[in-house]
Design a protein around this motif. Sequence first.
Motif, PDB file in Angstrom:
ATOM      1  N   GLN A  97       0.777  -1.241  -0.037  1.00  0.00           N
ATOM      2  CA  GLN A  97       0.157  -0.060   0.158  1.00  0.00           C
ATOM      3  C   GLN A  97       0.862   1.325  -0.031  1.00  0.00           C
ATOM      4  O   GLN A  97       0.738   2.368  -0.821  1.00  0.00           O
ATOM      5  CB  GLN A  97      -0.864  -0.092   1.304  1.00  0.00           C
ATOM      6  N   LEU A 100       2.118   1.792  -3.485  1.00  0.00           N
ATOM      7  CA  LEU A 100       1.027   2.408  -4.342  1.00  0.00           C
ATOM      8  C   LEU A 100       0.708   3.770  -4.113  1.00  0.00           C
ATOM      9  O   LEU A 100       0.385   4.653  -4.964  1.00  0.00           O
ATOM     10  CB  LEU A 100      -0.468   1.565  -4.125  1.00  0.00           C
ATOM     11  N   GLN A 106      -2.099   5.856  -6.047  1.00  0.00           N
ATOM     12  CA  GLN A 106      -3.221   5.243  -6.184  1.00  0.00           C
ATOM     13  C   GLN A 106      -3.885   4.841  -4.961  1.00  0.00           C
ATOM     14  O   GLN A 106      -3.011   4.321  -3.973  1.00  0.00           O
ATOM     15  CB  GLN A 106      -2.958   3.978  -6.966  1.00  0.00           C
ATOM     16  N   SER A 108      -5.954   2.477  -2.297  1.00  0.00           N
ATOM     17  CA  SER A 108      -6.169   0.998  -2.125  1.00  0.00           C
ATOM     18  C   SER A 108      -6.735   0.963  -0.875  1.00  0.00           C
ATOM     19  O   SER A 108      -6.648   1.327   0.240  1.00  0.00           O
ATOM     20  CB  SER A 108      -4.686   0.146  -2.202  1.00  0.00           C
ATOM     21  N   GLU A 181     -14.003  -0.674  -4.808  1.00  0.00           N
ATOM     22  CA  GLU A 181     -12.797  -0.456  -4.914  1.00  0.00           C
ATOM     23  C   GLU A 181     -12.089  -1.200  -6.061  1.00  0.00           C
ATOM     24  O   GLU A 181     -12.369  -2.152  -6.369  1.00  0.00           O
ATOM     25  CB  GLU A 181     -12.123  -1.109  -3.579  1.00  0.00           C
ATOM     26  N   ILE A 183      -8.190  -1.261  -6.101  1.00  0.00           N
ATOM     27  CA  ILE A 183      -6.937  -2.016  -5.819  1.00  0.00           C
ATOM     28  C   ILE A 183      -7.559  -2.485  -4.400  1.00  0.00           C
ATOM     29  O   ILE A 183      -7.536  -1.717  -3.473  1.00  0.00           O
ATOM     30  CB  ILE A 183      -5.851  -1.406  -5.807  1.00  0.00           C
TER      31      ILE A 183
END
Length: 500
Positions: A97, A100, A106, A108, A181, A183
Amino acid sequence: MFKKIVSILERFVKKEDKNPENKLTNVLENLEKFNIKLREKQAEIIQFLFHSTSKFKAVEAPTGVGKTLAYLIYALSSDYSHIIISTYTKSLQEQIQKELQKFFSQPSTIVKGKRNYICMDKADFLLSNKEKEFLKQNFIPQEILTKISVTSSYCRKGYKEICPFREQCEYLNTMENLSNEKIIIINHFLLPTILKKFQNQEVLLIIDECHALSLNRKVKFTEEDFILPEEPKQDNFNSVREYNLAYEKYLEKKQKYDLAKNLNISSPGVYEIPSSNLIDFSIPSEVIFISGTLPEKLPVEDVDIFYIEDKRSWSKVKFVVKNTNYKAVDYLSTLEETISYALQNYDKVLILATNYSQLNYIKKKFPEVMVANKEIKPFHAVEKLLAGEVKAIAGADVFWTGIDVTGHKCIIMTKLPFPTPDGNEEESFITGFQEMFKKFKQGFGRMLRTPECGGEIILLDNRFFDYPDLVQYVSDLEQKGLTMISEVPAEKRKRMLKVV
């Protein structure tokens, strides 16, 4: 660099993809903002994933190559409506995470097991006002968390509708919003359940640390577990909450009783229980298995496998085998001497332990060592080490398999990492060797994270020479520049290896 990689990958793009090279360009451009340069092996992994037309793909690459970043680049360049990443530990979930968020901006969602979430209804009913103060803090003592964690047996279907804290339930809200969601990062244990929520949707499933996917559970049975528990009656309780707590305890005992009966277990002891959860691999559109050491048999057929050979130089690394082991009289004194030596000569020290008793001993003898335990997460300990706030960190489990510390360092292996179901006695050689061997290699993998890495790996276990496979593994690394120093007398080594 990124333009060169894009031009290479364009030749391997599948016709049915919708301009994946454009998405790939954007992803790599974003990485360049952080001065991240793709390594050759990462580019090879991405090329393979784009080139392969198989639904099932597998990548075996040595630790330190940057597998996580490679599969994230591929995933974020795809057109799947959902990306599910399954891994082995909570620390690895947090690490994925973080990458990301940092490199790709991003969002997640991490989904953990029920017992990692707080049941506010239980907390309101069971905790004193003083204990409730912990709920406002980042750290909740384990003894409190155990009492108030979410369980399906307390939170029965009917009670969900009338629970006064229903709207505040983090676990239920997380599970109910999963379909929205993009990811989702989960652990292997939850994979069968989570995957069923995404039937008939475009899903990319990535199984990181896939060697741990089918590890059997170890369960301890006592005499009490062979007695059928009595089911509580709701009329005997003053409130629904009291009944829920009693029913929760009943179900836990009943499940243990049924498990023993189904497996014909009738005497106390620790037993290895086969995983009963079946993963429906027909649900995802594409599945990627990835690990530093792929299992001998993957759970599906017709897998396209890509192996990356470890060609890194080990010339900056020294491996030392101490002439002791955890049963030796001098073991604890040697452990203390080794840690003292590392603290004096290195600014970064990793201590890879195998059980909590070792960690407790280290914490007592060396207060300056940050021990990852129930209060301190491994991921946070690593951050403190990299920030220079501490010189040494110690931990078990994920310390062998999933932490990333770059630079010059000393790695201390307290002993060979045989699985220890009860924290003390080791399993037999037959059931534990392969697991130990994989973990040993992964422990070695904590050393070379970047080309600048180097230092010492010190093993406090002369039983190393009992196992030719271990000796051969290190001998192969010697061919790549590793310096091996054995403090075990030559004659003893020959006896242990049964050399005539």
